[in-house]
Design an enzyme around this catalytic site. Structure first.
Site, PDB file in Angstrom:
ATOM      1  N   CYS A 112       0.818  -1.224   0.000  1.00 28.05           N
ATOM      2  CA  CYS A 112       0.000   0.000   0.000  1.00 28.05           C
ATOM      3  C   CYS A 112       0.850   1.272   0.000  1.00 28.05           C
ATOM      4  CB  CYS A 112      -0.956  -0.010   1.180  1.00 28.05           C
ATOM      5  SG  CYS A 112      -1.946  -1.503   1.247  1.00 28.05           S
ATOM      6  N   HIS A 250      -3.076   6.937   2.837  1.00 26.33           N
ATOM      7  CA  HIS A 250      -3.512   5.659   2.271  1.00 26.33           C
ATOM      8  C   HIS A 250      -4.880   5.345   2.875  1.00 26.33           C
ATOM      9  CE1 HIS A 250      -4.018   1.600   1.226  1.00 26.33           C
ATOM     10  NE2 HIS A 250      -3.724   1.116   2.414  1.00 26.33           N
ATOM     11  N   ASN A 280     -10.131  -0.215   0.218  1.00 26.68           N
ATOM     12  CA  ASN A 280      -8.682  -0.090   0.228  1.00 26.68           C
ATOM     13  C   ASN A 280      -8.144  -0.600  -1.120  1.00 26.68           C
ATOM     14  OD1 ASN A 280      -5.944  -0.542   0.546  1.00 26.68           O
ATOM     15  ND2 ASN A 280      -6.103  -1.326   2.628  1.00 26.68           N
TER      16      ASN A 280
END
Ligand code: UT7
Length: 326
Positions: A112, A250, A280
């Protein structure tokens, strides 16, 4: 001083929407649980488009936005955890799809935090004088590595891509990029490749893995690392938190951001969130959010933006950007 600036930005998400309600038919979960524990309502999942397709579409939009030809791109970096193949690099497939035949190409795997890692590499190449225009793309077809029977992970992730054109400037742009890894925690987010299977070590089943995660430990890590990264960014750049116009994190969990904001003693609204719509999307989440902000007209030249990310590795990273886009 020569540095990179974001000269163009674009994003692309597949059209199929998977709602919390849809997920409650696949695993023992509910809209209420997912929304209150994470802030996610929907995510996009791909039907036929692979990571390189999503990446190429985002890249074409970024090139159009920067008003430059694919032939002017010197380097393509694709940050991804869900590449089309183990080889070639997804970036090479993207090059072919968008016709950027003068570029070098490679992928970055920093989960990520991948987009921030890609930004660090691209900015360093520009500062060195080697390259003028670099495509940095965060792209994921995570749905293909998700275990759709595991409610601990399948409710969290989505597919999508975001891309920037980083171009050389002597004006405002990327002020700093800071990256790091805590490798002791490497098993907290895991998706194994093929096992060792060769003439001296035969295995019965040779399959690629699916993603698994120690959510609680990642949650704790994230709540601690975000304030640490932001405080270091402020110190390194000699600015105060009030001077930041936005923090673009993020997009993993609203509760992580609420707790990080509390630790930083800053209004949670300083963090730009679009997690509710996309879930996500790993390395795509930051450029996807940035592109949305740009389209909404939220970004003005001279504004200070802090990017902050964390993820598998466990990796982490941050960047201070002084917005400078025509
Ligand atoms: O990009 C970086 C990657 N990952 C992350 O950032 C994830 C970070 N972690 C998190 O966001 C959170 O830890 C989760 C959202 C993954 C989980 O939230 P939590 O509040 O830490 O829940 P938990 O793991 O402590 O689970 C609480 C309960 C458990 O049941 P019991 O043992 O209390 O009976 C779980 O089995 O919730 C259960 N549970 C679920 N229930 C309904 C776990 N997943 C689900 C689900 N639906 N999808």
């Amino acid at each position: 001083m020569i540095k990179g600036r974001i000269a163009g930005i674009g994003s692309y998400v597949p059209e199929n929407v998977l709602t919390n309600e849809d997920l409650s038919k696949l695993v023992d979960t509910s809209d209420e649980w997912i929304y209150t524990r994470t802030g996610i309502s929907n995510r996009r999942i791909t039907k036929e488009e692979n990571t390189s397709d999503l990446a190429a579409k985002a890249a074409e939009k970024a090139l159009e936005n920067a008003k430059i030809s694919p032939l002017e791109i010197d380097l393509i970096i694709v940050a991804t955890t869900s590449p089309d193949a183990l080889t070639p690099a997804t970036a090479a497939i993207v090059q072919n799809k968008i016709g950027a035949k003068n570029s070098a190409c490679f992928d970055v795997l920093a989960a990520c935090t991948g987009f921030i890692y890609g930004l660090k590499i691209a900015n360093s190449f520009i500062k060195s004088g080697d390259y003028n225009n670099i495509l940095v793309i965060g792209a994921e077809a995570l749905s293909k590595i998700i275990d759709w029977k595991d409610r601990n992970t399948c409710v969290l992730f989505g597919d999508g891509a975001g891309a920037i054109v980083l171009s050389k400037t002597s004006g405002d742009g990327i002020s700093s990029v800071d990256i790091g890894t805590d490798g002791e925690k490497n098993e907290y987010i895991l998706c194994k490749s093929h096992p060792i299977n060769n003439p001296i070590n035969k295995v019965e089943k040779d399959i690629l893995g699916k993603m698994s995660m120690n959510g609680k430990e990642v949650f704790k890590f994230a709540v601690n690392i975000i304030p640490r990264l932001i405080n270091k960014l402020l110190e390194d750049n000699n600015i105060k938190i009030q001077e930041l116009d936005y923090i673009v994190p993020h997009q993993a969990n609203n509760r992580i951001i609420e707790l990080a904001a509390k630790k930083l003693d800053v209004d949670v609204d300083k963090f730009y969130m679009n997690l509710e719509k996309y879930g996500n999307t790993s390395s795509a989440s930051i450029p996807l959010a940035l592109d949305e902000m740009n389209k909404k007209g939220l970004l003005k030249n001279g504004q200070k933006l802090a990017l902050v990310g964390f993820g598998g590795g466990l990796t982490y990273g941050s960047s201070l950007i002084i917005w400078n886009k025509n």
